[in-house]
Design a protein around this motif. Structure first.
Motif, mmCIF file in Angstrom:
data_model
loop_
_atom_site.group_PDB
_atom_site.id
_atom_site.type_symbol
_atom_site.label_atom_id
_atom_site.label_comp_id
_atom_site.label_asym_id
_atom_site.label_seq_id
_atom_site.Cartn_x
_atom_site.Cartn_y
_atom_site.Cartn_z
ATOM 1 N N ASP A 4 0.770 -0.987 0.115
ATOM 2 C CA ASP A 4 0.162 -0.037 -0.068
ATOM 3 C C ASP A 4 0.889 1.465 -0.041
ATOM 4 O O ASP A 4 2.098 1.105 0.016
ATOM 5 N N ALA A 5 0.189 2.300 0.238
ATOM 6 C CA ALA A 5 0.899 3.739 -0.095
ATOM 7 C C ALA A 5 1.801 3.860 1.229
ATOM 8 O O ALA A 5 2.941 4.683 1.022
ATOM 9 N N SER A 6 1.788 3.280 2.157
ATOM 10 C CA SER A 6 2.716 3.380 3.442
ATOM 11 C C SER A 6 3.893 2.244 3.362
ATOM 12 O O SER A 6 4.509 2.257 4.245
ATOM 13 N N GLY A 7 3.594 1.598 2.430
ATOM 14 C CA GLY A 7 4.702 0.588 2.338
ATOM 15 C C GLY A 7 4.544 -0.762 3.114
ATOM 16 O O GLY A 7 5.300 -1.588 3.246
ATOM 17 N N GLN A 8 3.247 -1.080 3.470
ATOM 18 C CA GLN A 8 2.809 -2.282 4.149
ATOM 19 C C GLN A 8 2.395 -3.353 3.220
ATOM 20 O O GLN A 8 1.692 -2.816 1.999
ATOM 21 N N MET A 42 3.172 4.914 -12.613
ATOM 22 C CA MET A 42 3.890 5.918 -12.206
ATOM 23 C C MET A 42 3.607 6.167 -10.532
ATOM 24 O O MET A 42 4.584 6.255 -9.593
ATOM 25 N N ARG A 43 2.475 5.959 -10.123
ATOM 26 C CA ARG A 43 2.030 6.200 -8.765
ATOM 27 C C ARG A 43 2.829 5.165 -7.897
ATOM 28 O O ARG A 43 3.069 5.575 -6.812
ATOM 29 N N ILE A 44 2.857 3.964 -8.133
ATOM 30 C CA ILE A 44 3.525 2.883 -7.458
ATOM 31 C C ILE A 44 4.884 3.093 -7.421
ATOM 32 O O ILE A 44 5.329 2.780 -6.346
ATOM 33 N N ALA A 45 5.623 3.663 -8.571
ATOM 34 C CA ALA A 45 7.040 3.845 -8.629
ATOM 35 C C ALA A 45 7.256 4.894 -7.538
ATOM 36 O O ALA A 45 8.206 4.936 -6.922
ATOM 37 N N LYS A 46 6.496 5.959 -7.609
ATOM 38 C CA LYS A 46 6.489 7.234 -6.647
ATOM 39 C C LYS A 46 6.430 6.593 -5.200
ATOM 40 O O LYS A 46 7.466 6.829 -4.593
ATOM 41 N N ILE A 63 7.273 9.539 -17.513
ATOM 42 C CA ILE A 63 7.405 9.261 -16.097
ATOM 43 C C ILE A 63 8.293 10.016 -15.430
ATOM 44 O O ILE A 63 7.799 10.531 -14.131
ATOM 45 N N ALA A 64 9.541 9.987 -15.905
ATOM 46 C CA ALA A 64 10.527 10.771 -15.168
ATOM 47 C C ALA A 64 10.268 12.326 -14.841
ATOM 48 O O ALA A 64 10.405 12.859 -13.885
ATOM 49 N N GLN A 65 9.571 13.128 -16.050
ATOM 50 C CA GLN A 65 9.309 14.465 -15.882
ATOM 51 C C GLN A 65 8.155 14.406 -14.940
ATOM 52 O O GLN A 65 8.127 15.574 -13.770
ATOM 53 N N ALA A 66 6.846 13.546 -14.865
ATOM 54 C CA ALA A 66 6.088 13.847 -13.809
ATOM 55 C C ALA A 66 6.467 13.192 -12.283
ATOM 56 O O ALA A 66 6.049 14.027 -11.489
ATOM 57 N N LEU A 67 7.407 12.543 -12.198
ATOM 58 C CA LEU A 67 7.903 12.479 -11.030
ATOM 59 C C LEU A 67 8.612 13.331 -10.371
ATOM 60 O O LEU A 67 8.537 13.935 -9.176
ATOM 61 N N LEU A 68 9.481 14.168 -11.103
ATOM 62 C CA LEU A 68 10.336 15.346 -10.765
ATOM 63 C C LEU A 68 9.211 16.415 -10.580
ATOM 64 O O LEU A 68 9.249 17.221 -9.554
#
Length: 73
Positions: A4-8, A42-46, A63-68
């Motif tokens: 999940d979003a908290s890494g669990q 992208m969201r999961i990569a972030k 994706i790189a630009q969106a993350l930046l």
């Protein structure tokens, strides 16, 4: 492995059937690389970057630009 979003780790059927390394074990590895070439991922990569699950990302320019952009860089 799904998390999940908290890494669990998510308690779902797929995770119950995976045999392999745990999220805790992955975090102990000095260099972890992943490849993301789909904007839908992208969201999961972030999240994986934010929770220190990966430290090398191979991706496409969009994706790189969106993350930046998301980090304000």
């Amino acid at each position: 492995m799904f998390f999940d979003a908290s890494g669990q780790k998510v308690d779902n059927g797929i995770n119950k059937n995976i045999v392999g390394i745990t999220l805790e074990d992955i975090r102990k590895i000095p260099q972890v690389m992943t490849i993301v070439d789909d904007l839908r991922r992208m969201r999961i990569a972030k999240i994986a970057i934010e929770i220190n699950l990966i430290n090398i990302l191979v991706t496409i320019d969009k994706i790189a630009q969106a993350l930046l952009d998301a980090t304000g860089e």
